[in-house]
Write an enzyme that holds these catalytic residues in place. Structure first.
Site, short mmCIF file in Angstrom:
data_model
loop_
_atom_site.label_atom_id
_atom_site.label_comp_id
_atom_site.label_asym_id
_atom_site.label_seq_id
_atom_site.Cartn_x
_atom_site.Cartn_y
_atom_site.Cartn_z
N GLU A 103 73.94 30.47 62.60
CA GLU A 103 72.69 30.20 63.33
C GLU A 103 73.05 31.06 64.34
OE1 GLU A 103 70.55 30.80 65.41
OE2 GLU A 103 70.20 28.28 66.14
N GLU A 152 69.10 38.98 67.48
CA GLU A 152 70.57 38.96 67.69
C GLU A 152 71.63 39.95 67.17
OE1 GLU A 152 71.36 34.71 68.51
OE2 GLU A 152 69.68 34.57 70.18
N1 SAH Z 1 76.01 27.30 65.71
C1 SAH Z 1 75.20 26.47 67.07
C2 SAH Z 1 75.06 27.98 67.82
C3 SAH Z 1 73.61 28.25 67.99
S1 SAH Z 1 73.70 30.22 69.00
C4 SAH Z 1 74.06 25.98 66.48
O1 SAH Z 1 73.67 26.21 65.65
O2 SAH Z 1 74.39 24.97 67.51
C5 SAH Z 1 74.00 31.45 68.81
C6 SAH Z 1 75.49 31.15 69.36
O3 SAH Z 1 76.33 32.16 68.04
C7 SAH Z 1 75.83 31.73 70.32
O4 SAH Z 1 76.79 30.69 70.76
C8 SAH Z 1 76.33 32.96 70.39
O5 SAH Z 1 77.35 33.34 71.35
C9 SAH Z 1 77.30 33.48 68.94
N2 SAH Z 1 76.81 34.49 68.60
C10 SAH Z 1 76.24 35.53 67.87
N3 SAH Z 1 76.53 36.64 67.72
C11 SAH Z 1 77.88 36.38 67.22
C12 SAH Z 1 79.33 36.80 66.32
N4 SAH Z 1 78.58 37.96 65.63
N5 SAH Z 1 80.02 36.12 66.88
C13 SAH Z 1 80.38 35.38 66.92
N6 SAH Z 1 79.99 34.55 68.34
C14 SAH Z 1 78.26 35.25 68.24
#
Ligand code: SAH
Ligand code: ZN
Length: 715
Positions: free
Chosen positions: A148, A157
């Site tokens: 996500e 993002e």
């Molecule tokens: N999966 C969780 C958080 C979603 S928010 C949920 O669904 O509740 C997205 C998170 O992904 C953020 O904490 C951000 O730091 C992390 N993130 C985004 N792209 C990423 C990547 N390519 N590799 C590792 N972490 C990533």
């Protein structure tokens, strides 16, 4: 990797016991202050409590994991961006044999690690504190990706690279991805009085509209221009491009970047007219890396359902979670479009503005150019103009759109329309017309007809070079002989009157425009005369206790979510918040439904809210102003809205609550300014009064909020 995470945690917070109060406090080293601010301000609560999102991710995990298990496969899930660990926990509960969880933000990775340890799934889930795209490979290759990593614009993002790179480097061939694909929709709209005001160049006088007829070709099928330009059958149609003659470069395509807005609060027929049905423009297949491109342009045929002047596009996306053909779709459609849509602030809808307005006719089809790069999208009507021929993203050439935020542009347009302000300014200018000095930044007040029309000479003090250029263009275009622009105070002649909106480009919250007060004082002392009249002459900082319908969820405690205890996340954010000053966040409150939990209790009838602090701008600024007020709460309260009002004669110009509202009506707020919001901490919900200390120290306004009277010694 875990040792790295542990170290970060130790480094960021240092626990300290206050020996006077016995309370545990968190100290933050200066180097880490930004990180702690980031945690304190990260409004993950709204996302974690988005049960529509959570439930659809979980349902998709169950479907995909069961499919794999039924085939006898070992299921290894890669959770990219695990945050609190929620999706990894769901995967483990759904029967995954192994889960690898990646998280780039170290304090979050640490938090996920603790939550997972407590959950009893630690033997299945491994947390790695890295960005997925920084890893060249994983020890064992997963066969399911869950991620996500979307923002309001879907790809902002970095989702495209995250998926493409993971598919190519980290997982097995044929890996399933949750969500499987995303679809992006665009609806053509006309909205001169609402959306248009966020994009159009303010006019001193009614502009003249210029029309040019253009013949356009409409492909009969949608074609993707990158990487292959397919030959398609085309038809011809005529459109009329509308341009308004104005002082800045009329060929400027404006700002084509996203304007993220709670479109659910913009109502068809009241705020805009829909000119087409929502039309699919992009589909991203996250399971096929060869179909993911960072730069693409498509021409999409859009059927026009109502004649009008197309000036905006409403857009949103949805996610097909598991290829169950509509069985599990997470949609961002506005609520007037889709009953399945839910309120959320971490994702909303968006408006995009085309380079030119176009007159469209019912029953015709127009070609829409839809483009995206790695992080953002843009849309235009293909009017055959040379600027679009390259199919590249158009950029502002007049500086106005490139330099000013949407809120600022709206504010400038409204300034030109504000009759009450014009009346009061005209009165004051006619009393002191000889040398009217306008102070501020990024302001068109000096060009306002009430100023230009009455003053013998107007001098605009503007120290921002690009804004001086813009002002000069207006002056030249309208041949304003009595207006000049200067960069420095030393170039001023003695003013007969000092005016300001007031506005400064660095301001986010309304009271951050108080530097006006200091500028005025400097000018007065420069001329040794502290009786030079000024307008506005008073600033009032005001507050209303609010019961937001939804917005407070962004600051709520998450507790147990989908059966998993995530309160370690609450501890982390509470720890971070207690280590920084009271956080007053900026929101455009017109986008949020709420009611006031207070009557119109002010001494001055007809003005909303309680006055927290008033500044007398025609006296010298004092170093320190401080006032305590108690706000009585009549109903339920979950936040406090804060704004400033500026006095122009008999008119208080508001940057917050506007007239109207009351009763059952939703409140109305100025869309030309952001308002401040303080969320009541969870443990203080239900209090019937709130004490607020408002201080103006060293040019900065700060607040202390407390359910109990605040002892004077406390900062
Ligand atoms: N999966 C969780 C958080 C979603 S928010 C949920 O669904 O509740 C997205 C998170 O992904 C953020 O904490 C951000 O730091 C992390 N993130 C985004 N792209 C990423 C990547 N390519 N590799 C590792 N972490 C990533
Ligand atoms: Zn421009």
């Amino acid at each position: 990797d875990m040792t790295e995470v542990e170290e970060t945690r130790q480094k960021v917070f240092k626990e300290k016991v206050n020996h006077v109060t016995g309370v545990r406090e968190w100290e933050v080293a200066e180097d880490d202050y930004d990180i702690v601010q980031e945690i304190a301000r990260s409004r993950f609560g709204d996302m974690i409590l988005d049960y529509d999102r959570n439930d659809r991710y979980e349902a998709a995990l169950i479907t995909v994991i069961n499919e794999k298990k039924a085939k006898g496969e070992f299921v290894h899930v890669l959770d990219i961006g695990t945050g609190t660990g929620l999706l990894s926990l769901m995967a483990a509960r759904a029967g995954a044999d192994r889960v690898t969880a990646l998280e780039v933000f170290a304090p979050m990775a640490d938090c996920a690690q603790k939550i997972i340890k407590e959950s009893g799934y630690a033997d299945i889930i491994t947390v790695i504190a890295h960005r997925s795209t920084d890893l060249s490979h994983l020890g064992e290759k997963p066969n399911v990706i869950v991620a996500e990593v979307f923002d309001t614009e879907l790809i902002g993002e970095g989702a495209l690279r995250t998926f493409k790179d993971a598919l190519e480097n980290l997982v097995q061939p044929g890996c399933r991805v949750i969500p499987a694909r995303a679809r992006f929709y665009v609806q053509a709209t006309e909205s001169p009085h609402v959306m248009g005001k966020f994009n159009e160049i303010p006019q001193m006088r009614e502009g003249k509209e210029e029309r040019s007829e253009v013949e356009m070709t409409v492909p009969l099928t949608r074609r993707r221009l990158v990487p292959l330009l397919e030959d398609v059958e085309v038809s011809k149609t005529r459109v009329t491009v509308l341009d308004v003659v104005h002082p800045l470069d009329s060929s400027c395509p404006g700002n084509c970047s996203v304007h993220d807005v709670q479109v659910s609060l913009l109502l068809p027929s009241l705020h805009f007219s829909p000119l087409s049905q929502p039309t699919l423009v992009f589909e991203f297949n996250f399971e096929d890396s060869s179909s993911i491109f960072f730069d693409e342009t498509a021409i999409v045929r859009m059927e026009i359902s109502k004649s009008g002047k197309l000036d905006s596009f409403l857009t949103w996306w949805d996610l097909d979670m598991d290829r169950s053909d509509g069985g599990n779709t997470l949609t961002m459609a506005p609520d007037w479009k889709d009953a399945n849509s839910r309120w959320r602030d971490h994702w909303m809808q968006s408006i995009y503005y085309p380079p030119h307005r176009v007159e469209v006719r019912e029953g015709e089809a127009v070609p829409i150019l839809a483009g995206h790069d790695e992080f953002s999208l843009w849309f235009a009507v293909d009017d055959g103009s040379s600027s679009l021929a390259s199919l590249d993203r158009p950029y502002c050439v007049c500086e106005f759109h490139a330099r000013l935020s949407r809120t600022m542009i709206y504010r400038m347009n409204k300034l030109m329309d504000d009759r009450r302000l014009a009346e009061e300014i005209a009165k004051e200018v006619s009393r002191h017309p000889s040398e009217v000095v306008v102070v501020g930044e990024g302001s068109l007040l000096g060009l306002h007809p009430s100023v230009v029309g009455g003053a013998q000479r107007v001098t605009i003090l503007e120290n921002t070079p690009w804004m001086r250029k813009i002002l000069h263009k207006y002056i030249k275009f309208h041949e304003l002989r009595n207006v000049q622009v200067v960069a420095e105070m030393s170039q001023l002649s003695k003013p007969s009157l000092i005016l300001g909106e007031p506005f400064f480009l660095s301001s986010v919250l309304p009271w951050e425009n108080l530097p006006f007060w200091f500028e005025v004082e400097k000018i007065q002392s420069l001329f040794g005369d502290n009786s030079i009249p000024i307008m506005p002459n008073r600033c009032s900082i005001r507050a209303i206790p609010m019961k937001f319908r939804d917005l407070h969820h962004t600051a709520g405690r998450v507790g147990t979510v989908n059966g998993f205890n995530l309160s370690k996340f609450d501890e982390l954010s509470e720890k971070a918040r207690s280590a920084v000053d009271a956080i007053v966040e900026d929101y455009s409150l017109w986008e949020y439904v709420g009611e006031e939990s207070d009557g119109w209790k002010d001494e001055e009838r007809g003005r909303a809210g309680t006055e927290l602090l008033q500044m007398q701008l025609d006296t010298a600024p004092s170093d320190s102003e401080r006032k305590e007020k108690t706000i009585q709460v009549t109903g339920e309260m979950n936040g406090i809205a804060l704004w400033a009002e500026w006095q122009f004669g008999d008119y208080w110009m508001t940057t917050g609550r506007t007239r109207g509202g009351g009763g059952n009506e939703s409140l109305s707020w100025s869309a030309g300014h952001k308002q401040g919001v303080y969320f009541i901490p969870p443990e203080q919900l239900g209090e019937k009064q709130i004490h607020v200390i408002t201080q103006f120290v060293d040019g900065e306004v700060t607040f202390i909020f407390s359910p109990t009277p605040i002892p004077l010694e406390k900062k």
